[in-house]
Motif scaffolding. Structure first.
Motif, PDB file in Angstrom:
ATOM      1  N   PRO A   8       0.861  -1.198   0.000  1.00 31.34           N
ATOM      2  CA  PRO A   8       0.000   0.000   0.000  1.00 31.34           C
ATOM      3  C   PRO A   8       0.894   1.243   0.000  1.00 31.34           C
ATOM      4  CG  PRO A   8      -0.472  -1.497   1.844  1.00 31.34           C
ATOM      5  CD  PRO A   8       0.866  -1.861   1.303  1.00 31.34           C
ATOM      6  N   VAL A   9       0.922   1.951  -1.103  1.00 28.13           N
ATOM      7  CA  VAL A   9       1.824   3.098  -1.222  1.00 28.13           C
ATOM      8  C   VAL A   9       1.086   4.339  -1.733  1.00 28.13           C
ATOM      9  CG1 VAL A   9       3.956   1.766  -1.426  1.00 28.13           C
ATOM     10  CG2 VAL A   9       2.628   2.202  -3.482  1.00 28.13           C
ATOM     11  N   ALA A  10      -0.188   4.429  -1.345  1.00 32.43           N
ATOM     12  CA  ALA A  10      -0.988   5.556  -1.827  1.00 32.43           C
ATOM     13  C   ALA A  10      -1.127   6.666  -0.797  1.00 32.43           C
ATOM     14  CB  ALA A  10      -2.372   5.057  -2.244  1.00 32.43           C
ATOM     15  N   GLY A  11      -0.442   6.513   0.361  1.00 30.14           N
ATOM     16  CA  GLY A  11      -0.560   7.526   1.420  1.00 30.14           C
ATOM     17  C   GLY A  11       0.041   8.858   0.973  1.00 30.14           C
ATOM     18  N   LEU A  12      -0.282   9.899   1.707  1.00 32.48           N
ATOM     19  CA  LEU A  12       0.135  11.246   1.302  1.00 32.48           C
ATOM     20  C   LEU A  12       1.554  11.599   1.748  1.00 32.48           C
ATOM     21  CD1 LEU A  12      -3.219  13.116   2.092  1.00 32.48           C
ATOM     22  CD2 LEU A  12      -2.470  12.151  -0.102  1.00 32.48           C
ATOM     23  N   GLY A  13       2.076  10.868   2.721  1.00 36.71           N
ATOM     24  CA  GLY A  13       3.445  11.136   3.184  1.00 36.71           C
ATOM     25  C   GLY A  13       3.611  12.536   3.738  1.00 36.71           C
ATOM     26  N   THR A  14       2.654  12.986   4.541  1.00 33.82           N
ATOM     27  CA  THR A  14       2.670  14.386   4.992  1.00 33.82           C
ATOM     28  C   THR A  14       3.841  14.705   5.925  1.00 33.82           C
ATOM     29  OG1 THR A  14       1.160  13.788   6.761  1.00 33.82           O
ATOM     30  CG2 THR A  14       0.176  14.737   4.786  1.00 33.82           C
ATOM     31  N   ARG A  15       4.343  13.661   6.632  1.00 30.11           N
ATOM     32  CA  ARG A  15       5.443  13.933   7.584  1.00 30.11           C
ATOM     33  C   ARG A  15       6.739  14.265   6.857  1.00 30.11           C
ATOM     34  NH1 ARG A  15       5.388   8.609  10.827  1.00 30.11           N
ATOM     35  NH2 ARG A  15       4.350   7.935   8.929  1.00 30.11           N
ATOM     36  N   LYS A  52       7.087   9.037  -1.036  1.00 27.83           N
ATOM     37  CA  LYS A  52       7.939   8.704   0.123  1.00 27.83           C
ATOM     38  C   LYS A  52       8.685   7.393  -0.128  1.00 27.83           C
ATOM     39  CE  LYS A  52       5.534   7.128   3.729  1.00 27.83           C
ATOM     40  NZ  LYS A  52       4.715   7.158   4.943  1.00 27.83           N
ATOM     41  N   GLU A  53       7.992   6.449  -0.765  1.00 29.50           N
ATOM     42  CA  GLU A  53       8.551   5.105  -0.976  1.00 29.50           C
ATOM     43  C   GLU A  53       9.706   5.096  -1.966  1.00 29.50           C
ATOM     44  OE1 GLU A  53       5.361   6.038  -1.412  1.00 29.50           O
ATOM     45  OE2 GLU A  53       4.455   5.206   0.408  1.00 29.50           O
ATOM     46  N   GLN A 104      -5.576   3.633  -5.861  1.00 27.13           N
ATOM     47  CA  GLN A 104      -6.539   3.963  -4.803  1.00 27.13           C
ATOM     48  C   GLN A 104      -6.886   5.433  -5.047  1.00 27.13           C
ATOM     49  OE1 GLN A 104      -4.976   4.355  -0.806  1.00 27.13           O
ATOM     50  NE2 GLN A 104      -6.934   3.871   0.144  1.00 27.13           N
ATOM     51  N   ALA A 107      -7.084   8.568  -0.669  1.00 24.65           N
ATOM     52  CA  ALA A 107      -6.364   7.943   0.449  1.00 24.65           C
ATOM     53  C   ALA A 107      -7.310   7.828   1.651  1.00 24.65           C
ATOM     54  CB  ALA A 107      -5.122   8.759   0.792  1.00 24.65           C
ATOM     55  N   LEU A 108      -8.115   6.756   1.653  1.00 27.92           N
ATOM     56  CA  LEU A 108      -9.132   6.608   2.698  1.00 27.92           C
ATOM     57  C   LEU A 108      -8.650   5.781   3.886  1.00 27.92           C
ATOM     58  CD1 LEU A 108     -12.312   6.037   0.466  1.00 27.92           C
ATOM     59  CD2 LEU A 108     -11.556   8.150   1.577  1.00 27.92           C
ATOM     60  N   GLY A 109      -7.388   5.353   3.823  1.00 27.54           N
ATOM     61  CA  GLY A 109      -6.832   4.602   4.948  1.00 27.54           C
ATOM     62  C   GLY A 109      -6.205   3.298   4.495  1.00 27.54           C
TER      63      GLY A 109
HETATM   64  P1  UTP Z   1       0.993   6.252   6.991  1.00 25.86           P
HETATM   65  O1  UTP Z   1       0.204   6.271   8.213  1.00 25.86           O
HETATM   66  O2  UTP Z   1       2.471   6.173   7.137  1.00 25.86           O
HETATM   67  O3  UTP Z   1       0.580   7.501   6.115  1.00 25.86           O
HETATM   68  O4  UTP Z   1       0.465   5.047   6.107  1.00 25.86           O
HETATM   69  P2  UTP Z   1       1.328   8.219   4.949  1.00 25.86           P
HETATM   70  O5  UTP Z   1       0.331   9.009   4.214  1.00 25.86           O
HETATM   71  O6  UTP Z   1       2.137   7.273   4.117  1.00 25.86           O
HETATM   72  O7  UTP Z   1       2.389   9.162   5.689  1.00 25.86           O
HETATM   73  P3  UTP Z   1       2.162  10.419   6.667  1.00 25.86           P
HETATM   74  O8  UTP Z   1       1.772   9.849   7.995  1.00 25.86           O
HETATM   75  O9  UTP Z   1       1.119  11.328   6.075  1.00 25.86           O
HETATM   76  O10 UTP Z   1       3.520  11.049   6.683  1.00 25.86           O
HETATM   77  C1  UTP Z   1       0.933   3.723   6.294  1.00 25.86           C
HETATM   78  C2  UTP Z   1       1.025   3.042   4.949  1.00 25.86           C
HETATM   79  O11 UTP Z   1      -0.270   2.935   4.373  1.00 25.86           O
HETATM   80  C3  UTP Z   1      -0.285   3.499   3.071  1.00 25.86           C
HETATM   81  C4  UTP Z   1       0.866   4.500   3.061  1.00 25.86           C
HETATM   82  O12 UTP Z   1       1.325   4.716   1.731  1.00 25.86           O
HETATM   83  C5  UTP Z   1       1.893   3.795   3.950  1.00 25.86           C
HETATM   84  O13 UTP Z   1       2.630   2.818   3.213  1.00 25.86           O
HETATM   85  N1  UTP Z   1      -1.607   4.125   2.855  1.00 25.86           N
HETATM   86  C6  UTP Z   1      -2.157   4.889   3.837  1.00 25.86           C
HETATM   87  C7  UTP Z   1      -2.262   3.915   1.660  1.00 25.86           C
HETATM   88  O14 UTP Z   1      -1.769   3.226   0.740  1.00 25.86           O
HETATM   89  N2  UTP Z   1      -3.494   4.483   1.493  1.00 25.86           N
HETATM   90  C8  UTP Z   1      -4.066   5.234   2.451  1.00 25.86           C
HETATM   91  O15 UTP Z   1      -5.195   5.686   2.228  1.00 25.86           O
HETATM   92  C9  UTP Z   1      -3.384   5.445   3.642  1.00 25.86           C
END
Ligand code: UTP
Length: 293
Positions: A11-18, A28-29, A106, A109-111
């Protein structure tokens, strides 16, 4: 049910806000630890565990992940013309020939739970691995996922990779309470997402390695938004525990939380110290630097 784990979901669709602003346009990945992106360490760990189908759950701004695992015709031609055969081999080994890569978007980014569920049409009725690339786990002898696949072969149930964390940090993790352990594996009795230290059932944290049975998909489908307003995988696993045993596994290896800036820096320094070409010069530099601190 198939006894073999052949598919891994990333799962690599997160926003990586940190990690903003670095992650505004770069996933981020794809941030490198020395000379390899985090994503590639994760895929290598899966390949070492005998997994041959990589399923990436991506989002907008993540297209370079697809490019990284695609053939680079122009670059390969150029390297060939320059007789750079070692570099060419290095490039071609990124995806071994028996491995296939599947990319799923995805849309929102719903979680993490929602991201994993996006893989359900491709997984079907099989157990599968989930690897979060920002948790880099180093074990030169036996990768974390290899250890977990071996455990799955004995127990045929869902398994979560866990590690003891600082009790003040429980609010950043899924936390489990476990029953009597059998070596490094223990049955999970309770799992809670991001509990505050005062109410955390332990300091045993779920890190980014899972083996899940396909029953998880039906649980995710009925999982409401949880911590942070996201569909949490932890909540779906809690529901799965009502029907099936789920084990916690204290893996052997060093984990680096590369989703945090400090964890990323530590991983970079420690991988620099392990790097065949760089380590001698890097140690000399660090010793010199330490004298000035
Ligand atoms: P994180 O909690 O680390 O969130 O997600 P993030 O968006 O990657 O980073 P921050 O916290 O905003 O900096 C844990 C994993 O779940 C994936 C992220 O890509 C990460 O690998 N993820 C999270 C998704 O693929 N989709 C989502 O909707 C949320």
């Amino acid at each position: 049910m198939s006894k073999k784990i052949t598919k891994a979901v990333f799962p690599v669709a997160g926003l990586g806000t940190r990690f903003l602003p670095a992650t505004k346009a770069t996933p981020k990945e794809m941030l490198p630890i020395v000379d390899k992106p985090l994503m590639q360490y994760a895929v290598e760990e899966a390949v070492a565990a005998g997994i041959d189908t990589m399923i990436f759950i991506t989002g907008r701004t993540k297209n370079v992940i697809m490019d990284h695992f695609d053939k680079a015709y122009e670059l390969e031609k150029e390297l060939e013309a320059r007789n750079k055969h070692d570099t060419l081999d290095l490039l071609r080994s990124i995806v071994p020939p028996h491995v296939s890569c599947i990319f799923i978007r995805q849309a929102e980014a719903l979680g993490l739970g929602h991201a994993v569920n996006c893989a359900s049409p491709v997984i079907g009725d099989e157990p599968f691995a989930v690897i979060l690339p920002d948790d880099l786990i180093e074990n030169a002898d036996c990768g974390c996922m290899t250890q977990m696949v071996e455990l799955y072969q004995q127990h045929q149930c869902s398994i979560l990779g866990v590690e003891r964390v600082d009790p003040f940090e429980t609010g950043s993790y899924g936390i489990v309470k476990v029953g009597e352990s059998n070596g490094r594996a223990s049955p999970i009795e309770l799992i809670v997402e991001k509990p505050k230290p005062a109410v955390a059932p332990s300091n045993l944290a779920v890190v980014g390695r899972y083996i899940l049975t396909p029953a998880i998909f039906n649980k995710i489908k009925y999982t409401a938004k949880g911590a942070g307003g996201e569909i949490q995988l932890t909540d779906a696993i809690a529901a799965l525990m009502a029907d099936e045993q789920v084990l916690a596994y204290e893996f052997e290896g060093n984990r680096y939380d590369c989703g945090s800036k400090l964890g990323f820096l530590i991983a970079t320094v420690e991988h620099g110290l392990l790097h065949k070409e760089l380590k001698d010069d890097f140690i000399a530099y660090l010793k010199d630097l330490a004298k000035k601190l």
